[in-house]
Design an enzyme around this catalytic site. Structure first.
Site: not given
Ligand code: NAD
Length: 324
Positions: A11, A36, A117, A141
């Site tokens: 993305f 992807g 993030s 994560y």
């Protein structure tokens, strides 16, 4: 400049590859296509299908393309799967990042940008959090992203290069995966376009900081090209604004309604229903972008509703999307 984008079939990475090419740079993409899509990679970019954990394959990519700079976007990015399979998450996000850092050192890459993030590493944040706030990742994560930040810092400190850590807020835009755990905006958009029911987890008053993909790409481009001192620079990339999930659902519905009217359709858009809260979901998460604004002149330029309309228009064009 010669820029290698890891995860450039995904993305954010594919939009970054598009923008770098249109700015006149030479671009290569390395991606294993695990989430992807080959067709997202621009035609003018060199494409290497390889796993970043494969040191020999990565060595061939670096030797052949000889990048001046690397934007490391490739990652395992599902919080849910990271909880179920923390070792897989760590393998891609920690060992994969180490492989990228090692290749950068071997090939004297002068600049490395890393996609981190904000949502996953700050934890609860009902007011815009600056970069020096306590880091409390709740999921594997978030932990693997935070570890990646440290290896990228090591690249800069050991090798004398420049590393830029970008802590993204909730990114949205065309090409975002709407399957499984993709962004909430793509999920609502896809469901509403198909006149299918959608669910808001909990009361919908939880807030997020939604930033349009073109702005995230612009933060990457500035990080790759700015005249920055060697060392590590860490920046939040978000709007600093809280938006509730209820408000997002209403604004996506408005964008879908408009899309339908433009397509000559007038069937109603179903209102989402509320389901149980998801365990571990943050109540609020918003980042403070002041530092990147001051250091690189970046600010979020996209209008939220215009970004929603572009996202919905892209979703409506996807095969299998029944706009009737
Ligand atoms: P994405 O899944 O669309 O893109 C990730 C890309 O990495 C995919 O093309 C995938 O095939 C590739 N990839 C995964 N594992 C690989 C491996 N082992 N070797 C080579 N390629 C591999 O996700 P995205 O939303 O574009 O995310 C890009 C980056 O931004 C990621 O690092 C993610 O953690 C970070 N990020 C995203 C958001 C968001 O809201 N989308 C928020 C914060 C951080």
């Amino acid at each position: 400049m010669r820029v290698l984008v890891t995860g450039g079939a995904g993305f954010i990475g594919s939009h970054l590859a598009d923008r770098l090419l249109s700015d006149g740079h030479d671009v290569a993409v390395v991606d294993d296509l695990s989430t992807g899509h080959r067709e997202f990679v621009p035609e003018d970019a060199a494409f290497f299908e390889a796993d970043i954990r494969d040191a020999a394959a990565l060595e061939r990519v670096f030797a052949e393309f000889r990048p001046d700079a690397v934007s490391h976007q490739a990652a395992h990015a599902s919080v849910g799967r990271s909880v179920r399979e923390p070792a897989y998450d760590a393998d891609v996000n920690i060992l994969g990042t180490i492989r990228v850092v090692e290749a950068c050192r071997r090939h004297a890459v002068s600049r490395l940008v890393f996609a981190s993030s904000g949502g996953a590493i700050y934890g609860e944040a009902d007011r815009p959090v600056p970069e020096d706030s306590p880091l409390l990742p709740k999921s594997p994560y978030g932990m693997s992203k935070l570890a990646g930040e440290h290896y990228v810092r090591f690249f800069a400190e050991e090798g004398g290069g420049t590393a830029v850590v970008l802590r993204y807020a909730n990114v949205f835009g065309p090409r975002q995966d709407s399957g499984g755990e993709g962004g909430v905006i793509s999920i609502f958009g896809e469901r509403m376009l198909a006149a299918a029911p959608s669910t808001i987890f909990g009361d919908g008053e939880q807030t997020r900081d939604f930033v349009f993909v073109a702005d995230v790409v612009d933060a990457n481009v500035r990080s790759l090209t700015a005249d920055s001192a060697p060392g590590v620079h860490t920046f939040n990339v978000g709007t600093g604004r809280n938006t509730t999930v209820n408000e997002v659902a209403a604004r996506v519905a408005a964008a879908v309604r408009r899309q339908r009217v433009d397509a000559g359709l007038d069937s109603p858009v179903p209102t989402p229903t509320h389901g149980p809260e998801r365990p571990g979901d943050l109540r609020a998460n918003v980042v403070d972008p002041s530092r990147i604004s001051y250091a690189l002149g970046w600010k979020p330029r996209a209008d939220f509703d215009a970004g929603l309309r572009k996202t919905v228009a892209w979703l409506a064009e996807q095969p299998g999307q029944d706009a009737g």
